[in-house]
Design a protein around this motif. Structure first.
Motif, PDB file in Angstrom:
ATOM      1  N   PRO A  45     -41.931 -10.996 -40.429  1.00 65.17           N
ATOM      2  CA  PRO A  45     -42.288 -10.009 -39.406  1.00 65.17           C
ATOM      3  C   PRO A  45     -43.547 -10.348 -38.602  1.00 65.17           C
ATOM      4  O   PRO A  45     -43.560 -10.221 -37.373  1.00 65.17           O
ATOM      5  N   GLU A  46     -44.601 -10.785 -39.271  1.00 69.04           N
ATOM      6  CA  GLU A  46     -45.858 -11.071 -38.570  1.00 69.04           C
ATOM      7  C   GLU A  46     -45.666 -12.214 -37.557  1.00 69.04           C
ATOM      8  O   GLU A  46     -46.148 -12.154 -36.418  1.00 69.04           O
ATOM      9  N   LEU A  47     -44.934 -13.226 -37.993  1.00 69.61           N
ATOM     10  CA  LEU A  47     -44.671 -14.360 -37.090  1.00 69.61           C
ATOM     11  C   LEU A  47     -43.816 -13.924 -35.898  1.00 69.61           C
ATOM     12  O   LEU A  47     -44.002 -14.398 -34.777  1.00 69.61           O
ATOM     13  N   ALA A  48     -42.879 -13.021 -36.176  1.00 68.67           N
ATOM     14  CA  ALA A  48     -41.990 -12.539 -35.100  1.00 68.67           C
ATOM     15  C   ALA A  48     -42.816 -11.844 -34.026  1.00 68.67           C
ATOM     16  O   ALA A  48     -42.670 -12.126 -32.832  1.00 68.67           O
ATOM     17  N   ALA A  49     -43.721 -10.947 -34.448  1.00 68.62           N
ATOM     18  CA  ALA A  49     -44.535 -10.202 -33.478  1.00 68.62           C
ATOM     19  C   ALA A  49     -45.415 -11.152 -32.661  1.00 68.62           C
ATOM     20  O   ALA A  49     -45.495 -11.056 -31.435  1.00 68.62           O
ATOM     21  N   ARG A  50     -46.045 -12.091 -33.361  1.00 70.06           N
ATOM     22  CA  ARG A  50     -46.930 -13.033 -32.643  1.00 70.06           C
ATOM     23  C   ARG A  50     -46.145 -13.884 -31.643  1.00 70.06           C
ATOM     24  O   ARG A  50     -46.630 -14.176 -30.553  1.00 70.06           O
ATOM     25  N   THR A  51     -44.940 -14.260 -32.026  1.00 67.70           N
ATOM     26  CA  THR A  51     -44.151 -15.105 -31.122  1.00 67.70           C
ATOM     27  C   THR A  51     -43.727 -14.318 -29.882  1.00 67.70           C
ATOM     28  O   THR A  51     -43.697 -14.856 -28.780  1.00 67.70           O
ATOM     29  N   HIS A  52     -43.401 -13.020 -30.062  1.00 69.92           N
ATOM     30  CA  HIS A  52     -43.064 -12.198 -28.885  1.00 69.92           C
ATOM     31  C   HIS A  52     -44.245 -12.174 -27.903  1.00 69.92           C
ATOM     32  O   HIS A  52     -44.045 -12.208 -26.689  1.00 69.92           O
ATOM     33  N   ILE A  53     -45.456 -12.101 -28.448  1.00 69.79           N
ATOM     34  CA  ILE A  53     -46.643 -12.066 -27.562  1.00 69.79           C
ATOM     35  C   ILE A  53     -46.675 -13.327 -26.690  1.00 69.79           C
ATOM     36  O   ILE A  53     -46.968 -13.281 -25.504  1.00 69.79           O
ATOM     37  N   GLN A  54     -46.322 -14.454 -27.314  1.00 72.36           N
ATOM     38  CA  GLN A  54     -46.376 -15.712 -26.558  1.00 72.36           C
ATOM     39  C   GLN A  54     -45.214 -15.864 -25.567  1.00 72.36           C
ATOM     40  O   GLN A  54     -45.352 -16.561 -24.572  1.00 72.36           O
ATOM     41  N   THR A  55     -44.063 -15.257 -25.875  1.00 68.02           N
ATOM     42  CA  THR A  55     -42.873 -15.582 -25.074  1.00 68.02           C
ATOM     43  C   THR A  55     -42.536 -14.590 -23.951  1.00 68.02           C
ATOM     44  O   THR A  55     -41.967 -14.993 -22.938  1.00 68.02           O
ATOM     45  N   ILE A  56     -42.871 -13.301 -24.128  1.00 68.32           N
ATOM     46  CA  ILE A  56     -42.313 -12.308 -23.186  1.00 68.32           C
ATOM     47  C   ILE A  56     -42.790 -12.505 -21.738  1.00 68.32           C
ATOM     48  O   ILE A  56     -41.972 -12.492 -20.803  1.00 68.32           O
ATOM     49  N   ILE A  57     -44.089 -12.734 -21.533  1.00 70.06           N
ATOM     50  CA  ILE A  57     -44.568 -12.857 -20.148  1.00 70.06           C
ATOM     51  C   ILE A  57     -44.011 -14.126 -19.463  1.00 70.06           C
ATOM     52  O   ILE A  57     -43.505 -14.047 -18.330  1.00 70.06           O
ATOM     53  N   PRO A  58     -44.032 -15.297 -20.134  1.00 69.01           N
ATOM     54  CA  PRO A  58     -43.386 -16.454 -19.502  1.00 69.01           C
ATOM     55  C   PRO A  58     -41.899 -16.219 -19.212  1.00 69.01           C
ATOM     56  O   PRO A  58     -41.378 -16.653 -18.185  1.00 69.01           O
ATOM     57  N   LEU A  59     -41.227 -15.482 -20.112  1.00 65.53           N
ATOM     58  CA  LEU A  59     -39.808 -15.188 -19.862  1.00 65.53           C
ATOM     59  C   LEU A  59     -39.638 -14.311 -18.627  1.00 65.53           C
ATOM     60  O   LEU A  59     -38.698 -14.489 -17.846  1.00 65.53           O
ATOM     61  N   LEU A  60     -40.573 -13.364 -18.443  1.00 67.90           N
ATOM     62  CA  LEU A  60     -40.502 -12.485 -17.278  1.00 67.90           C
ATOM     63  C   LEU A  60     -40.637 -13.308 -15.988  1.00 67.90           C
ATOM     64  O   LEU A  60     -39.879 -13.107 -15.028  1.00 67.90           O
ATOM     65  N   SER A  61     -41.581 -14.261 -15.993  1.00 67.50           N
ATOM     66  CA  SER A  61     -41.764 -15.099 -14.799  1.00 67.50           C
ATOM     67  C   SER A  61     -40.481 -15.879 -14.508  1.00 67.50           C
ATOM     68  O   SER A  61     -40.034 -15.976 -13.363  1.00 67.50           O
ATOM     69  N   LYS A  62     -39.878 -16.404 -15.583  1.00 65.84           N
ATOM     70  CA  LYS A  62     -38.645 -17.185 -15.411  1.00 65.84           C
ATOM     71  C   LYS A  62     -37.512 -16.304 -14.861  1.00 65.84           C
ATOM     72  O   LYS A  62     -36.781 -16.692 -13.947  1.00 65.84           O
TER      73      LYS A  62
END
Ligand code: ATP
Ligand code: FE
Length: 339
Positions: A45-62
Motif C-alpha cells: 500500500p505505501e509504495l502504491a500511494a507514493r507511486t501515484h504521487i509520481q505518476t498522476i500529474i505526468p499522466l495528465l499532461s500526456k
C-alpha cells in the motif's frame, strides 16, 4: 461536457477524458504499477500511494497532449472516492480537488465498483438496464442486480477471498508472476484437466454467495506434497485444475442469478472478467440458458480512468450532484449498495 476521470484506488493510475457530445472517450492513459509490486507478489500500500504521487500529474499532461485539449476546457473532474487503499485514494482525491480548484470546476466522487459495473457501456451500444453483473476483481466477487444508475441490489458475494486475489495467491504458490490471473490463464493451456480435481465451493448452496479460501487451501495441500522445481508440466496441471474449478463456480452462480431474477442480460466486469477461459465458457453456455453476455474491452477490465470518467458522466446526466467545496472525503470501505 468534458469529464476528466482519475482512478487511483489501488495500484494503477488511470486518467481519461469522456466527451458527452460525442458520447465517447477523447483519450485515456494508464500507468500500471505491476513492476513496482512484482517482487513482493502483491500490492504494498505505501509504495502504491507514493507511486501515484509520481505518476498522476505526468499522466495528465500526456492525456491533454494526446487529446489536444487545454486543462481549462474540462467541465468536471470525477475521481475514485472508494473503495480502495486509503493512501492511494487520498492521493487521487487530493490531486482531483486541487486541479478542480485551480480551474474553478466541480468534482464528483465515484464509487470504484460502480465504475467497473458501468464499464461495458463504453463499448456496447446495445446494452440496456436491467442486467445481472458478475463483478470479479482483485478485491471483490459479487453478483449484483443492476436496475439503473445508482440502483444496485447485491444478490451475493464472497464470504472470504475474492476471485482475483485467489488467482494471485495461487500464482504466488506456483512461483508464477504477479498479477497471477494472466499467468495462470496462460500456463493452464498446457495443463491436463484430468489430473487434479479441486472442490467447487458452495456450488449447491441456495444463495448467490461464494467462498474461495477452501479451494486455495486445497491447491496449497497439493503443492506442498509434490516437487514443483523443474516440473513445469505439473504446475500447468495444477493451474488447469484450479482454473476449471473456479470457472465452474462463477458460471454456475451467474446462470442461477439469471434464472432466479428472470433477467437475460449478463455483464462480467473487473480484472478476472478479462479471463479468456471464463469468457469462452460463458459464451458456450449462452444458447443453452438463453442469455446475452457483455464485457468491457479487455483494457477496461482492470482499473482505468475511463470507467471513472464515464460513471461521472452518467451520474451528472442523471442529475446527481457534483461538489464545489473541494472537501474530499475518501471512503475506503464504500459498499456498492450504499452509494
Ligand atoms: P477491486 O476492483 O475489487 O478494488 P482491483 O481494482 O485491484 O480490485 P482489478 O484491477 O479489477 O482489481 O483486477 C485485478 C485482478 O484481476 C487481479 O487479481 C488479477 O490477477 C486479475 N486478473 C487480471 N487479468 C486476469 C485474467 N486474464 N484471468 C484471471 N484473472 C485476471
Ligand atoms: Fe478495480
Amino acid at each position: 461536457m468534458i469529464i476528466l476521470g482519475i482512478e487511483s484506488s489501488c495500484d494503477d493510475s488511470g486518467l481519461a477524458l469522456y466527451d458527452t457530445h460525442i458520447k465517447n472517450l477523447r483519450s485515456h492513459v494508464i500507468c500500471s504499477q505491476n513492476l513496482v509490486h512484482k517482487e513482493y507478489g502483491g500490492v504494498v500500500p505505501e509504495l502504491a500511494a507514493r507511486t501515484h504521487i509520481q505518476t498522476i500529474i505526468p499522466l495528465l499532461s500526456k492525456l491533454l497532449k494526446n487529446s489536444n485539449l487545454e486543462l481549462k476546457k474540462i467541465d468536471i473532474i470525477a475521481y475514485t472516492r472508494g473503495p480502495g487503499l486509503p493512501g492511494s485514494l487520498l492521493v487521487g482525491s487530493s490531486i482531483a480537488c486541487s486541479i478542480a480548484l485551480s480551474i474553478n470546476k466541480p468534482v464528483i466522487g465515484i464509487n470504484h465498483l460502480e465504475g467497473h459495473l458501468l464499464s461495458p457501456f463504453l463499448s456496447n451500444n446495445s446494452l440496456t438496464f436491467p442486467f445481472i453483473a458478475l463483478l470479479v476483481s482483485g478485491g471483490h466477487t459479487q453478483l449484483i442486480k443492476v436496475n439503473s444508475i445508482g440502483n444496485y441490489f447485491l444478490l451475493g458475494e464472497t464470504l472470504d477471498d475474492a476471485a482475483g486475489d485467489t488467482f494471485d495467491k495461487i500464482a504466488k504458490m506456483l512461483d508464477l508472476g504477479y498479477p497471477g490471473g494472466p499467468e495462470i490463464s496462460l500456463i493452464s493451456e498446457f495443463g491436463d484437466p484430468n489430473i487434479y480435481k479441486f472442490p467447487r465451493p458452495m456450488l449447491y448452496t441456495n444463495n448467490f454467495n461464494f467462498s474461495f479460501s477452501g479451494l486455495k487451501t486445497s491447491v496449497l495441500n497439493v503443492i506442498k506434497n509434490i516437487k514443483l522445481d523443474s516440473l513445469k508440466k505439473e504446475k500447468a496441471n495444477i493451474a488447469r485444475g484450479f482454473l476449471d474449478a473456479i470457472i465452474d463456480v462463477l458460471t454456475f452462480k451467474c446462470i442461477a442469478a439469471l434464472k432466479n431474477t428472470g433477467i437475460n442480460k449478463l455483464v462480467v466486469v473487473g480484472g478476472v472478467g478479462a479471463n479468456k477461459q471464463l469468457r469462452k465458457k460463458l459464451n458456450i453456455l449462452k444458447k443453452q440458458y438463453n442469455y446475452t453476455v457483455f464485457y468491457p474491452k479487455k483494457e477496461f477490465c482492470t482499473d482505468n480512468g475511463a470507467m471513472i470518467a464515464f460513471a461521472g458522466a452518467m451520474r451528472i446526466e442523471n442529475n446527481y450532484k457534483s461538489e464545489s467545496n473541494y472537501e474530499f472525503n475518501i471512503k475506503p470501505q464504500w459498499k456498492i449498495n450504499k452509494i
